[in-house]
Scaffold this motif. Structure first.
Motif, PDB file in Angstrom:
ATOM      1  N   ASP A 121       0.852  -1.197   0.000  1.00 31.36           N
ATOM      2  CA  ASP A 121       0.000   0.000   0.000  1.00 31.36           C
ATOM      3  C   ASP A 121       0.881   1.238   0.000  1.00 31.36           C
ATOM      4  O   ASP A 121       2.089   1.168   0.257  1.00 31.36           O
ATOM      5  N   GLN A 203     -12.018   4.791   2.775  1.00 27.13           N
ATOM      6  CA  GLN A 203     -12.021   5.170   1.363  1.00 27.13           C
ATOM      7  C   GLN A 203     -10.818   4.548   0.654  1.00 27.13           C
ATOM      8  O   GLN A 203      -9.916   3.995   1.287  1.00 27.13           O
ATOM      9  N   TYR A 204     -10.826   4.640  -0.641  1.00 24.54           N
ATOM     10  CA  TYR A 204      -9.759   4.028  -1.428  1.00 24.54           C
ATOM     11  C   TYR A 204      -8.409   4.658  -1.075  1.00 24.54           C
ATOM     12  O   TYR A 204      -8.268   5.880  -0.999  1.00 24.54           O
ATOM     13  N   GLY A 205      -7.418   3.808  -0.850  1.00 22.68           N
ATOM     14  CA  GLY A 205      -6.060   4.263  -0.570  1.00 22.68           C
ATOM     15  C   GLY A 205      -5.772   4.495   0.895  1.00 22.68           C
ATOM     16  O   GLY A 205      -4.619   4.743   1.260  1.00 22.68           O
ATOM     17  N   GLU A 206      -6.778   4.439   1.758  1.00 22.08           N
ATOM     18  CA  GLU A 206      -6.555   4.685   3.177  1.00 22.08           C
ATOM     19  C   GLU A 206      -6.056   3.410   3.858  1.00 22.08           C
ATOM     20  O   GLU A 206      -6.431   2.296   3.484  1.00 22.08           O
ATOM     21  N   THR A 207      -5.227   3.588   4.868  1.00 22.65           N
ATOM     22  CA  THR A 207      -4.696   2.477   5.646  1.00 22.65           C
ATOM     23  C   THR A 207      -4.928   2.749   7.121  1.00 22.65           C
ATOM     24  O   THR A 207      -5.299   3.867   7.524  1.00 22.65           O
ATOM     25  N   PHE A 236     -10.861  -2.725   3.576  1.00 23.78           N
ATOM     26  CA  PHE A 236     -11.537  -2.683   2.284  1.00 23.78           C
ATOM     27  C   PHE A 236     -12.412  -1.435   2.210  1.00 23.78           C
ATOM     28  O   PHE A 236     -12.850  -0.897   3.237  1.00 23.78           O
ATOM     29  N   VAL A 237     -12.637  -0.973   1.002  1.00 27.05           N
ATOM     30  CA  VAL A 237     -13.400   0.247   0.786  1.00 27.05           C
ATOM     31  C   VAL A 237     -14.832   0.056   1.300  1.00 27.05           C
ATOM     32  O   VAL A 237     -15.477  -0.959   1.026  1.00 27.05           O
TER      33      VAL A 237
END
Length: 328
Positions: A121, A203-207, A236-237
């Motif tokens: 990621d 959201q997409y890209g968040e960790t 997951f989103v």
């Protein structure tokens, strides 16, 4: 004939000796390797990270002895806990010292899987490839078949443009340019609800790390509040994470109406009662005895004087009679 018999006896007698010798030889060559969890070493982890950097045209990180001990102590600490965490035994984190850190854990996890899958990621990838130079240290610990990895990087100069690798560079990986990397500042934090709870939708890209930094809440607490195991690394989103649970409502005391004091009204003074005079009791009539004859006689002065004259005259007659007349 005798010679043939002796040769046969010699062959039978030497056969057990040869078997014993063969067994001793094999025991010195073949040994049973102890069974252990499949995992790499700190040196292998650093070499894999530097190989990734070289595939991107970056200089390898320089191994630092302090960072090696710093990373190994944290891997040992995670192994003692049985879970991964960025919080160290003394309550601090690597980020408090300006050190970047990647951690991971898994059953029989290899170094290749850790670097190219778990840390693929954007946030973990930045630690390995976002800096042109830097110092590095790594730690590996194994407990109950689970491998715990720690990678610490003291960054130098940043790389202006950051490519992101898909897969292992040794396996004809394709480099994907990421023009607008996701940063912590771009994470939109959720507004607390009426009950005080904060729920974040991934959201997409968040960790986990970026969410933890955005809300300033440790990852351990986010996982605990969300009912996830401490070994969770993937999101997951659309997944909802409980950043802060609902707080218990505090009972607000019901206000009581305090009666207002009455306005005092002027009161006419009561007239003072004049005491009535006390009645004096009448004297009790006491019966009076009638006066005696002597009392009545003496109470009349005329009679008293007359009586005295008579007595005096009688006395004078007696004196004259006895003193003079009788003597003559």
């Amino acid at each position: 004939m005798q010679t043939s018999y002796n040769n046969a006896m010699m062959r039978h007698s030497t056969r057990p000796i040869a078997m014993i010798a063969l067994a001793l030889f094999l025991s010195t060559v073949i040994y049973v390797q102890p069974v252990s969890a499949q995992g790499g070493s700190p040196v292998e982890l650093i070499n894999t990270v530097n190989a990734l950097r070289q595939s991107l045209g970056l200089e390898p990180y320089t191994v630092d002895s302090y960072l090696m001990g710093f990373a190994q102590s944290h891997s040992d600490y995670m192994a003692s806990l049985g879970r991964w965490t960025h919080t160290r035994a003394d309550g601090t984190t690597a980020f408090d010292y300006g050190i970047k850190e990647n951690v991971a854990m898994g059953t029989n996890m290899t170094v290749q899987h850790c670097v190219y899958t778990i840390w693929s990621d954007w946030v973990h990838y930045q630690t390995m490839t976002a800096y042109a130079t830097g110092k590095v240290g790594a730690g590996v610990a194994v407990a109950n078949g689970i491998v715990y990895y720690t990678l610490n990087v003291l960054p130098g100069e940043s790389v202006p443009s950051q490519p992101v690798a898909a897969g292992n560079p040794g396996e004809n990986a394709v480099l994907i340019a990421q023009e607008q990397p996701i940063t912590i500042s771009q994470i939109v934090t959720a507004t607390p609800g009426e009950d005080g709870a904060i729920i974040h939708t991934v959201q997409y890209g968040e960790t986990l790390w970026t969410i933890s930094e955005a809300y300033e809440v440790p990852i351990d607490q986010i996982l605990t509040h969300s009912g996830l195991s401490q070994g969770t690394t993937q999101l997951f989103v659309g997944q909802e994470l409980i950043i802060r649970p609902a707080s218990d409502p505090t009972a607000t005391p019901t206000p009581t109406n305090t009666p207002l004091p009455r306005t005092p009204t002027s009161t006419q003074p009561r007239p003072t009662m004049t005491p009535f005079p006390t009645r004096t009791p009448w004297p009790t009539a006491t019966p009076t005895l009638p006066p005696t004859a002597l009392h009545r006689a003496l109470s009349d002065s005329r009679n008293v004087g007359l009586g005295l004259v008579i007595v005096s005259g009688l006395g004078l007659v007696v004196v004259l009679y006895l003193g003079f007349l009788k003597k003559n």
